[in-house]
Design an enzyme around this catalytic site. Sequence first.
Site, PDB file in Angstrom:
ATOM      1  N   ASP A   1      -6.394 -20.497 -33.400  1.00 49.87           N
ATOM      2  CA  ASP A   1      -5.452 -19.926 -32.435  1.00 49.87           C
ATOM      3  C   ASP A   1      -6.137 -19.114 -31.338  1.00 49.87           C
ATOM      4  O   ASP A   1      -5.479 -18.677 -30.392  1.00 49.87           O
ATOM      5  CB  ASP A   1      -4.446 -19.013 -33.147  1.00 49.87           C
ATOM      6  CG  ASP A   1      -3.400 -19.777 -33.941  1.00 49.87           C
ATOM      7  OD1 ASP A   1      -3.297 -21.005 -33.759  1.00 49.87           O
ATOM      8  OD2 ASP A   1      -2.685 -19.147 -34.739  1.00 49.87           O
TER       9      ASP A   1
ATOM     10  N   LYS B   1       2.032 -14.980 -29.261  1.00 47.57           N
ATOM     11  CA  LYS B   1       2.510 -16.347 -29.048  1.00 47.57           C
ATOM     12  C   LYS B   1       3.649 -16.649 -30.001  1.00 47.57           C
ATOM     13  O   LYS B   1       3.808 -16.038 -31.071  1.00 47.57           O
ATOM     14  CB  LYS B   1       1.381 -17.366 -29.224  1.00 47.57           C
ATOM     15  CG  LYS B   1       0.725 -17.421 -30.609  1.00 47.57           C
ATOM     16  CD  LYS B   1       1.487 -18.209 -31.668  1.00 47.57           C
ATOM     17  CE  LYS B   1       0.775 -18.257 -33.011  1.00 47.57           C
ATOM     18  NZ  LYS B   1       1.624 -18.732 -34.113  1.00 47.57           N
TER      19      LYS B   1
END
Length: 297
Positions: A137, A10
């Site tokens: 996350d 990401k």
Amino acid sequence: MSLTVRVPAKVNVQLAVGAARADGFHDLANVFLAVGLYDEVTVTPADELAVTCEGPGADQVPLDRTNLVARAAEALGARYGIDPAVHIHIAKDIPVAGGMAGGSADGAGALVACDALWGTGASREELLDICAELGSDVPFGLVGGAALGVGRGEKLTVLEVGGTFHWVFAMAERGLSTPAVFREFDRLGEGTDIPEPVASERLLDALAEGDPDALAAAVSNDLQPAALSLYPELADTLAAGRAAGALAALVSGSGPTTAFLVRDAESAAKVGEALGVSGSCRTVRIASGPAQGATVV
């Protein structure tokens, strides 16, 4: 029988950080975009829980039960009364300790793989709950695409993306500790009024429209000053990328990877080549997003 799940890296196109909470965490407005750098997590029935790893940076990956892949297997097993006796193998391609959430993505991948292997029938909501327990996350590794994370970043709202965004990532010579970066954020902000973190409407619109110029004008990272304070050399990498024609340059998450938004694949190759010879980074990777979240392959 083995099962393999592919998980993406990401980049944070916005990371707004609030003041430290009583529990030590910070409220965030974290806009994630998954990009096409992938790890693969393979689970195989075994006599006992074991973790192995191969690929770039594999020597830095813990192979004991502190690894999120082991914790994911244990958490799912505990919910369903299953002995987590699996061999979990991680094939790394996402940079290790690079601010791109590779370890968190691996945790999501192990959870999805064990769920499929064991046939638990867990709902997506249950899997996301376990992801949130594992780390801030981790849920995005399961969801992929683009999403706004609030709270610690674990409460996700999926976002629309109207096109493909092209990125160049420069890997630094050494790592940065995420807790250390947050501590430096707190130190730099001491005595100041830190606003509540909110997502930028301009940035969300740019994502929805697929407009790289508008996105470049809106990207931001509240942790960047702290990362640069701890690792001043990153400023040279950011400057090299801008000089090579990147539309925007920023530290990815808590760093130390730096991310460069470019207009198209041709621009990515040009900026990547310039960064590669700049002497300001260790390696360079090119990827585009959005990319799918955890997917059985």
